[in-house]
Enzyme design. Structure first.
Site, short mmCIF file in Angstrom:
data_model
loop_
_atom_site.label_atom_id
_atom_site.label_comp_id
_atom_site.label_asym_id
_atom_site.label_seq_id
_atom_site.Cartn_x
_atom_site.Cartn_y
_atom_site.Cartn_z
N LYS A 92 -35.47 -22.24 -19.75
CA LYS A 92 -36.55 -22.89 -20.51
C LYS A 92 -36.50 -22.66 -22.01
CE LYS A 92 -40.12 -22.28 -17.03
NZ LYS A 92 -41.24 -21.32 -16.96
N GLY B 144 -31.75 -11.86 -20.88
CA GLY B 144 -31.55 -13.01 -19.99
C GLY B 144 -30.44 -12.80 -18.98
N ARG C 277 -29.07 1.67 -14.37
CA ARG C 277 -29.98 2.32 -15.35
C ARG C 277 -29.90 3.83 -15.29
NH1 ARG C 277 -34.70 -2.05 -14.60
NH2 ARG C 277 -34.20 -3.27 -16.45
N GLY D 140 -35.90 -7.81 -21.89
CA GLY D 140 -36.98 -8.22 -22.78
C GLY D 140 -36.97 -7.50 -24.11
P1 AMP Z 1 -32.80 -16.96 -18.39
O1 AMP Z 1 -33.46 -15.86 -17.59
O2 AMP Z 1 -33.68 -17.56 -19.42
O3 AMP Z 1 -31.48 -16.53 -18.93
O4 AMP Z 1 -32.57 -18.16 -17.36
C1 AMP Z 1 -31.65 -18.04 -16.34
C2 AMP Z 1 -31.88 -19.05 -15.26
O5 AMP Z 1 -31.73 -20.35 -15.76
C3 AMP Z 1 -30.89 -18.87 -14.16
O6 AMP Z 1 -31.55 -18.52 -12.98
C4 AMP Z 1 -30.24 -20.24 -14.05
O7 AMP Z 1 -30.05 -20.65 -12.71
C5 AMP Z 1 -31.23 -21.16 -14.72
N1 AMP Z 1 -30.57 -22.38 -15.23
C6 AMP Z 1 -29.53 -22.44 -16.09
N2 AMP Z 1 -29.16 -23.71 -16.27
C7 AMP Z 1 -29.96 -24.48 -15.52
C8 AMP Z 1 -30.07 -25.88 -15.27
N3 AMP Z 1 -29.23 -26.74 -15.87
N4 AMP Z 1 -31.04 -26.32 -14.45
C9 AMP Z 1 -31.86 -25.44 -13.85
N5 AMP Z 1 -31.82 -24.11 -14.03
C10 AMP Z 1 -30.89 -23.63 -14.85
#
Ligand code: AMP
Length: 400
Positions: free
Chosen positions: A202, A358, A31, A381
């Site tokens: 999620k 993400g 950053r 974000g």
């Molecule tokens: P995000 O911050 O929404 O991009 O989510 C990222 C997180 O989702 C990472 O820490 C991944 O380990 C987790 N993730 C991705 N695929 C899976 C999965 N199939 N089961 C559990 N966690 C997952």
């Protein structure tokens, strides 16, 4: 940034919210590096720079006696690294506003840099307080916002302060401008076909994003943990894969909406499954809708990889948000890596690709593919909210 900086004091909002270790050493200076071109430009054009940034959430982590832990949250920790990266001595003020800041700002000469203390030491910062913003504005002749990572917050230093500068005395810094232009290129008149790849844990974190993408995209690829809520919603057996039971109706609605709009919605046909949540777990490949009891999908499988690669390589604009699996575990990073490589290959063949919001940003960096895609957002974000179609207060405040 086509303002005249000569002899002017530029008040520059940056995002120096960098991670520190226990000894207050910076563990990732991305950053700070990202703000250097803007600072350098102002100095090289005869101006001086007054930097302000937030750091962490000091008011949420008060000492037992109710006071701010200034030792922990001071921006002084960043001074050495900032000077080093800039190749300039940087002055430091122990307040953000007030007489001391006023005195130091007034004494600043062209070519000099002053770093103000953490904006979040003041209650008014997160409330977007006008009086605090007015005091900040008094310090500079011009206001430059280069803190894209904070642009989704209507805070005193990111948004309110801009109203004290007329349109010809405020501007985006280079980083902010690049973030906004690159995101615009995806959401406004993208070259088609446009594919979005959405992954991560999620569905609930990305409902607005998915809804907007169905309106925008030709192809929508869904992977990662969130895919299993879609598979379950359609009657699939997903074992103990990540699922949000209360989001299955929403998943069905999204599928219906995508069909009605003619969007090519791709879910992973198969998965790499594990018997527990660990890199050392036993693993095998299964259809994503036939995952045995006691097993969970931790990555997309080979059929899914092949289908996603084909779809990605046929597109002219690609947006990627969120990993395809638990990429932190090397045994389950293959799907994310394959997608990253497909995005890189499409980019080499002329597509425009944006990796934003993400953990996909961490994934492309980790895989060393960050310079093989068109743009990697620093925004987190803020980028997510921009892509969702929300107005970012920090952007709107400059654009007026
Ligand atoms: P995000 O911050 O929404 O991009 O989510 C990222 C997180 O989702 C990472 O820490 C991944 O380990 C987790 N993730 C991705 N695929 C899976 C999965 N199939 N089961 C559990 N966690 C997952």
């Amino acid at each position: 940034m086509d303002l005249d900086f000569k002899g002017k004091k530029a008040l520059v909002r940056v995002d120096f919210n960098v991670p520190l270790d226990k000894e207050y050493h910076i563990t990732d200076d991305t950053r700070i590096r990202a703000a250097i071109p803007t600072i350098r430009h102002i100095l090289d054009h005869g101006g001086s720079v007054i930097l302000m940034s937030h750091f962490d959430r000091p008011l949420k982590k008060l000492l037992p006696d109710g006071s701010i832990d200034k030792e922990k949250f001071t921006l002084r920790h960043l001074l050495g690294r900032l000077s080093e990266l800039l190749g300039e001595k940087v002055q430091f003020c122990e307040t953000t506003v007030g007489p001391e800041a006023g005195k130091m700002a007034a004494a600043l000469q062209p070519g000099q840099v002053l770093l103000l203390e953490n904006t979040r030491f003041y209650k008014g910062e997160e409330k977007g307080d006008e009086e605090l913003a007015r005091q900040m504005a008094e310090l500079g002749d011009l206001y430059i916002n280069d803190a894209f990572g904070s642009a989704h917050r209507a805070h005193a230093s990111t948004a309110t302060v801009a109203q004290f500068f007329p349109p010809d005395k405020r501007a985006f810094g280079f980083l902010m401008k690049a973030e906004v232009e690159n995101a615009d290129r995806v959401v406004n008149n993208p070259e088609r076909p446009l594919a979005a790849i959405v992954g991560g844990a999620k569905v609930s974190d990305k409902i607005l994003l998915l809804e907007r993408l169905i309106d925008l995209c030709d192809t929508l690829i869904i992977g990662g943990g969130m895919a299993y809520t879609f598979v379950k919603a359609q009657g699939g057996q997903i074992g103990k894969s990540l699922v949000e039971e209360d989001k299955t109706d929403l998943a069905l609605e999204l599928i219906k909406k995508a069909r009605a709009k003619g969007v090519n919605l791709l879910l992973p046909a198969d998965s790499r499954i594990a018997d527990n949540f660990s890199n050392e777990a036993n693993l095998k490949v299964a259809s994503s809708d036939e995952i045995p009891e006691g097993w969970m999908g931790l990555d997309i499988g080979p059929q899914a990889v092949a289908a996603f690669e084909t779809a990605i390589k046929s597109c002219k604009t690609i947006l990627w948000n969120g990993p395809m699996g638990v990429f932190e575990f090397p045994n389950f990073a293959g799907g994310t890596k394959a997608v990253a490589e497909a995005v890189a290959a499409a980019t080499a063949a002329g597509a425009f690709s944006l990796v934003g919001g993400g953990d996909s940003v961490a994934a492309v960096n980790q895989m060393g593919l960050d310079d093989k895609v068109s743009y990697v957002s620093t925004g987190g974000g803020a980028m997510l909210e921009f892509l969702e179609g929300k107005t970012l207060p920090g952007v709107a405040a400059i654009q007026g």
